[in-house]
Design a protein around this motif. Structure first.
Motif, short mmCIF file in Angstrom:
data_model
loop_
_atom_site.label_atom_id
_atom_site.label_comp_id
_atom_site.label_asym_id
_atom_site.label_seq_id
_atom_site.Cartn_x
_atom_site.Cartn_y
_atom_site.Cartn_z
N PRO A 28 0.82 -1.22 0.00
CA PRO A 28 0.00 0.00 0.00
C PRO A 28 0.85 1.26 0.00
CG PRO A 28 0.06 -0.94 2.19
CD PRO A 28 0.77 -1.92 1.29
N ASP A 62 -11.06 3.82 -1.86
CA ASP A 62 -10.57 3.50 -0.53
C ASP A 62 -9.05 3.69 -0.50
OD1 ASP A 62 -9.87 2.44 1.90
OD2 ASP A 62 -10.77 0.45 1.55
N THR A 64 -7.16 3.60 2.25
CA THR A 64 -6.51 2.92 3.37
C THR A 64 -5.47 1.94 2.83
OG1 THR A 64 -8.10 1.10 3.40
CG2 THR A 64 -8.66 3.09 4.67
N GLU A 66 -5.41 -1.19 3.19
CA GLU A 66 -6.12 -2.34 2.64
C GLU A 66 -6.72 -2.01 1.28
OE1 GLU A 66 -6.58 -1.05 5.61
OE2 GLU A 66 -5.72 -2.59 6.93
N THR A 69 -3.96 -1.81 -1.35
CA THR A 69 -3.53 -3.16 -1.74
C THR A 69 -4.54 -3.79 -2.69
OG1 THR A 69 -2.32 -3.50 0.33
CG2 THR A 69 -3.00 -5.46 -0.88
N ALA A 70 -5.82 -3.61 -2.39
CA ALA A 70 -6.85 -4.17 -3.26
C ALA A 70 -6.79 -3.55 -4.65
CB ALA A 70 -8.23 -3.94 -2.64
#
Length: 363
Positions: A28, A62, A64, A66, A69-70
């Protein structure tokens, strides 16, 4: 019979190779996102669409660790998918046997065929319906060209961002130097029916013969050209061969379903790989009415539209209920029916005005 085959390296090998090179860098951090995006752009036949998608993610997505990373994983998978797509092969006779398998699961072909210019290029096409993991039920298209053997087709462009796509068509006349463009009309899901169209310029690049052009930034110029108080809320209907489009017009208090502002006709040119808005003719419904009817009838018709709009609104809290009551009071909606009947009596000898009153709801 299966209507496609992988190239020499095979789909699995292509996917595995790209995932191995890009998947390990799924951290990230901004440089990782940049690297994943560049890999996806390099493989994509629609890099400008990918840029728009990435800009939307940067603004609304998003952010964040996470979520980042997504997003990296998604871009990496997209690059693998598109890299594998370039390796697929089929034939004209087999196009109807099944989907060219690039992105959709549970895929079926809707239609297919070819578009050709006299003494010019020929492109084959396949429209698809199926399911994607991120968007659910949707559509896609694949454009293909014949290889040197005269029997094998290879994909040269595709996209799956829209809900449904239509038959490709040539866009405009050949420009200076014989420049040729092809457009694939498409629609996004939802009540807005926004354009998912994609436009390409044919190039001399043997590996990538279709280059996506910018056919969306023209919307940034549209609002400034529209008459005050009128807007375009949904997708427009293109006639690409003529480089024209038409659209309904909305007023600010319209319901999404029901535009009352008239219609507009748009003219375009393709300049420097960009669809440019060059002309706009707006047929403003209110202006047209004002030119045709007496002032008292025009004022009443405006009141009637205001009353119909606010009478259908829900007063879901005290503030909203007060706003509705104020609008109904200002338009004198309690007297609008009686005033309409009075206008019918006053203009009883003018059939055209009576027709307008009837269409506006004066009974």
């Amino acid at each position: 019979m299966r209507a496609w085959s992988a190239g020499a390296s095979g789909i699995a090998a292509a996917v595995a190779l790209l995932l191995a090179s890009g998947g390990a860098a799924a951290q990230p951090a901004s440089p990782e996102v940049t690297n994943a995006l560049e890999a996806a752009r390099t493989a994509s036949p629609v890099p400008l669409s990918l840029d728009r998608e990435q800009a939307e993610w940067r603004e609304y997505g998003d952010q964040t660790p996470e979520g980042t990373t997504a997003r990296i994983d998604e871009l990496t998978e997209r690059a693998a998918r598109d890299r594998a797509g370039w390796a697929l092969r089929t034939t004209p006779a087999l196009l109807a046997d099944g989907c060219v398998p690039i992105a959709l699961s549970d895929c079926h072909t809707v239609s297919g065929g070819y578009v050709a210019r006299r003494d010019g290029p020929t492109l084959y096409w396949q429209l698809q319906r199926g399911v994607t993991e991120t968007q659910g039920i949707g559509g896609g298209f694949v454009l293909l060209e014949l290889e040197a053997d005269g029997t094998t087709l290879r994909p040269v462009a595709w996209d799956y961002a829209g809900y449904i796509y239509g038959q490709p068509e040539w866009a405009g006349d050949e420009g200076e130097g014989g420049v040729v463009h092809v457009a694939v009309p498409g629609v996004h899901g939802g009540t807005g029916a926004h354009n998912a169209d994609v436009v390409f310029r044919l190039t001399d690049d043997a590996d990538r013969p279709l280059r996506q052009i910018d056919n969306f930034s023209w919307r940034d110029d549209l609002d400034a050209r529209l008459p005050r108080g009128l807007e375009v809320w949904k997708g427009v209907n293109f006639a690409y061969e003529a480089l024209m489009a038409e659209t309904s017009l909305w007023r600010s208090n319209d319901a999404n379903c029901c535009p009352t502002g008239g219609e507009a006709f748009l003219d375009f040119e393709i300049r420097d790989d960009r669809l440019a808005l060059t002309g706009l003719q707006a047929n403003d419904a209110l202006t047209a009415m004002a030119e045709r009817v007496p002032a008292d009838v025009f004022a009443w018709a405006q009141r009637r539209m205001t009353c119909d709009h606010w009478a259908g609104e829900e007063g879901y809290d005290a503030e909203r209920a007060a706003r509705i009551d104020a609008a109904l009071s200002q338009a004198r909606c309690d007297a609008v029916e009686a005033d309409g009947q009075a206008l019918r009596r006053a203009h009883a000898d003018d059939e055209a005005v009576l027709d307008i009153l009837a269409r506006a709801g004066a009974m």
